[in-house]
Design a protein around this motif. Structure first.
Motif, PDB file in Angstrom:
ATOM      1  N   ALA A 144      -2.970   5.467   0.551  1.00  0.00           N
ATOM      2  CA  ALA A 144      -2.536   6.909   1.383  1.00  0.00           C
ATOM      3  C   ALA A 144      -2.101   7.799   0.211  1.00  0.00           C
ATOM      4  O   ALA A 144      -2.300   8.920   0.178  1.00  0.00           O
ATOM      5  N   GLU A 145      -1.085   7.239  -0.897  1.00  0.00           N
ATOM      6  CA  GLU A 145      -0.705   7.975  -1.762  1.00  0.00           C
ATOM      7  C   GLU A 145      -1.839   8.356  -3.005  1.00  0.00           C
ATOM      8  O   GLU A 145      -2.058   9.723  -3.273  1.00  0.00           O
ATOM      9  N   GLU A 155      -0.268  -5.919   3.005  1.00  0.00           N
ATOM     10  CA  GLU A 155      -1.094  -4.982   3.670  1.00  0.00           C
ATOM     11  C   GLU A 155      -0.075  -3.725   3.606  1.00  0.00           C
ATOM     12  O   GLU A 155      -0.863  -2.699   3.531  1.00  0.00           O
ATOM     13  N   SER A 156       1.130  -3.635   3.964  1.00  0.00           N
ATOM     14  CA  SER A 156       1.994  -2.385   4.017  1.00  0.00           C
ATOM     15  C   SER A 156       1.923  -1.855   2.863  1.00  0.00           C
ATOM     16  O   SER A 156       1.723  -0.497   2.424  1.00  0.00           O
ATOM     17  N   ALA A 157       1.931  -2.527   1.409  1.00  0.00           N
ATOM     18  CA  ALA A 157       2.100  -1.732   0.220  1.00  0.00           C
ATOM     19  C   ALA A 157       0.609  -1.443  -0.245  1.00  0.00           C
ATOM     20  O   ALA A 157       0.574  -0.314  -0.857  1.00  0.00           O
ATOM     21  N   ASP A 158      -0.358  -2.150   0.274  1.00  0.00           N
ATOM     22  CA  ASP A 158      -1.924  -1.815  -0.105  1.00  0.00           C
ATOM     23  C   ASP A 158      -2.070  -0.353   0.579  1.00  0.00           C
ATOM     24  O   ASP A 158      -2.705   0.549   0.006  1.00  0.00           O
ATOM     25  N   ARG A 159      -1.565  -0.310   1.941  1.00  0.00           N
ATOM     26  CA  ARG A 159      -1.753   0.939   2.733  1.00  0.00           C
ATOM     27  C   ARG A 159      -1.189   2.036   2.263  1.00  0.00           C
ATOM     28  O   ARG A 159      -1.724   3.252   2.192  1.00  0.00           O
ATOM     29  N   ALA A 160      -0.040   1.833   1.771  1.00  0.00           N
ATOM     30  CA  ALA A 160       0.998   2.838   1.127  1.00  0.00           C
ATOM     31  C   ALA A 160       0.163   3.460  -0.081  1.00  0.00           C
ATOM     32  O   ALA A 160       0.139   4.546  -0.281  1.00  0.00           O
ATOM     33  N   ALA A 161      -0.225   2.707  -1.048  1.00  0.00           N
ATOM     34  CA  ALA A 161      -0.893   2.875  -2.292  1.00  0.00           C
ATOM     35  C   ALA A 161      -2.256   3.668  -2.077  1.00  0.00           C
ATOM     36  O   ALA A 161      -2.407   4.766  -2.605  1.00  0.00           O
ATOM     37  N   THR A 212      -5.843   3.599   7.158  1.00  0.00           N
ATOM     38  CA  THR A 212      -5.281   4.683   6.329  1.00  0.00           C
ATOM     39  C   THR A 212      -5.908   5.874   6.898  1.00  0.00           C
ATOM     40  O   THR A 212      -5.581   7.114   6.485  1.00  0.00           O
ATOM     41  N   THR A 260      -6.382  -3.233   6.592  1.00  0.00           N
ATOM     42  CA  THR A 260      -5.638  -2.458   5.726  1.00  0.00           C
ATOM     43  C   THR A 260      -6.306  -0.946   5.584  1.00  0.00           C
ATOM     44  O   THR A 260      -5.725   0.043   5.522  1.00  0.00           O
ATOM     45  N   ARG A 319      -6.760   9.412   9.013  1.00  0.00           N
ATOM     46  CA  ARG A 319      -6.178  10.303   9.637  1.00  0.00           C
ATOM     47  C   ARG A 319      -6.546  10.478  11.288  1.00  0.00           C
ATOM     48  O   ARG A 319      -7.141   9.907  11.827  1.00  0.00           O
TER      49      ARG A 319
END
Length: 360
Positions: A236-237, A228-234, A265, A261, A267
């Motif tokens: 967002a990037e 979850e955290s890695a996918d959310r960061a990807a 993301t 997830t 805003r």
């Protein structure tokens, strides 16, 4: 007339002669030229999806056709008109919260079931009876390739979600479930409506590559890992800035964690529209943190199908070329081959794959 009939769940559709429909007041009879076959149709006809169809029934969700009879309340439709038939039928006796049935496919609640008793049969037939307000004129160009235009049945669903979320030109949209049949349609529609960027997460590398190749740099594919955290960061990037809106079109087989997830993301003051099937097969419910929703003033909205006016909008988008139907891969089948069509659709559920029944 000839029609494909679901005699019982779990049995092949039976192509047989049945009485031709006749129109009452407020109804139109249409000769069906082309009707889409959904990739999950096999799940419906087998009974695995437990849709509230009542056999024997002619299934099929909407289609392209020509008017053969109009009722006395039609002031502009004429016999011979090329039209789009919308399957989303609303009861006429409650303007605020009308009961709804998807003609030849599904229904919502007791009132929807009563409506389905009246408008029982769908588009897998030579002729179909349709409420007058569900018949929409098509441009002449649609008559040259009605099979391709039958994809309106698919595109109008995510279009309803984009309208519900108020997508504006230049905004960044994240489509959760972008590699599926509906999700890929949402990507195409968002770009047609002027989205500045569309983030397209998914696990299918080939489907992600197809989206990138078809739409270029405005689409930002993200290969998901399940973390979850890695996918959310990807995600967002990939957005390269705030995500204004998330549209969830994940199928029933997807876990609720995947929906969460993607949703998280968005805003501050962003919008999340839920249109998929998460939770329909059981499993954990979608859980979004109360403090995150409240402190970020996030709007979360469910949307089933689309408003009636969406039919006019989707036809305009296709007629103008803003929504380009030419890249869809279309495979057609005659009415006698309906079971082959259902099997083919199940085997080809990917982006821009269209299976079409042509009853004529």
């Amino acid at each position: 007339m000839r029609a494909a009939v679901l005699v019982e769940f779990g049995a092949p559709l039976a192509v047989r002669d049945i009485p031709a429909p006749t129109a009452g007041g407020g109804e139109v009879v249409v000769e069906v030229l082309a009707a889409g076959v959904a990739p999950y149709a096999e799940d419906v006809f087998s009974g695995r999806r437990r849709y509230p169809l009542v056999p024997p029934v002619v299934p099929g969700i909407g289609g392209v056709g020509r008017v053969v009879h109009v009722g006395p309340d039609a002031t502009r439709l004429r016999v011979g008109d090329l039209v789009w038939c919308d399957c989303t039928v609303r009861a006429r006796d409650d303007a605020l919260t009308p009961d709804i049935t998807l003609q030849g496919w599904s229904a919502r609640g007791e009132g929807g079931a009563r409506l389905a008793e009246h408008l029982h049969d769908g588009a897998y037939a030579e002729l179909m009876r349709v409420p007058t307000e569900n018949v929409h004129p098509l441009p002449d160009a649609a008559g040259k390739d009605p099979a391709r235009w039958s994809a309106l049945a698919l595109y109008v669903i995510p279009y309803g979600g984009l309208l519900a979320g108020g997508l504006e030109a230049g905004e960044t949209l994240l489509v959760s479930g972008a590699t599926g049949n509906l999700g890929s349609g949402a990507v195409a529609l968002a770009l047609a409506m002027g989205a500045g960027r569309v983030v397209a997460p998914g696990r299918n590398r080939a489907a992600l590559a197809l989206l990138a190749d078809r739409f270029g740099s405005r689409v930002r594919p993200v290969e998901l890992t399940g973390d979850e955290s890695a996918d959310r960061a990807a995600m967002a990037e990939a957005a390269g800035g705030p995500v204004d809106m998330v549209l969830d079109l994940l199928p029933p087989s997807a876990p609720s964690t995947a929906a969460r997830t993607a949703a998280m993301t968005v805003r501050e003051y962003g919008r999340v529209v839920l249109m998929g099937g998460v939770g329909m097969l059981g499993g954990p419910e979608l859980a979004l943190p109360y403090p995150w929703l409240m402190r970020n003033s996030v709007t979360v909205r469910g949307q089933w199908m689309y408003p009636r006016s969406a039919n006019v909008g989707i036809i305009r988008l296709a007629a103008s070329g803003a929504l380009d139907l030419s890249g869809d891969r279309v495979r057609t089948f005659g009415l006698e081959d309906v079971n082959e069509a259902v099997a083919y659709a199940a085997a080809h559920p990917g982006p821009f794959d269209r299976t079409v029944l042509m009853p004529g």
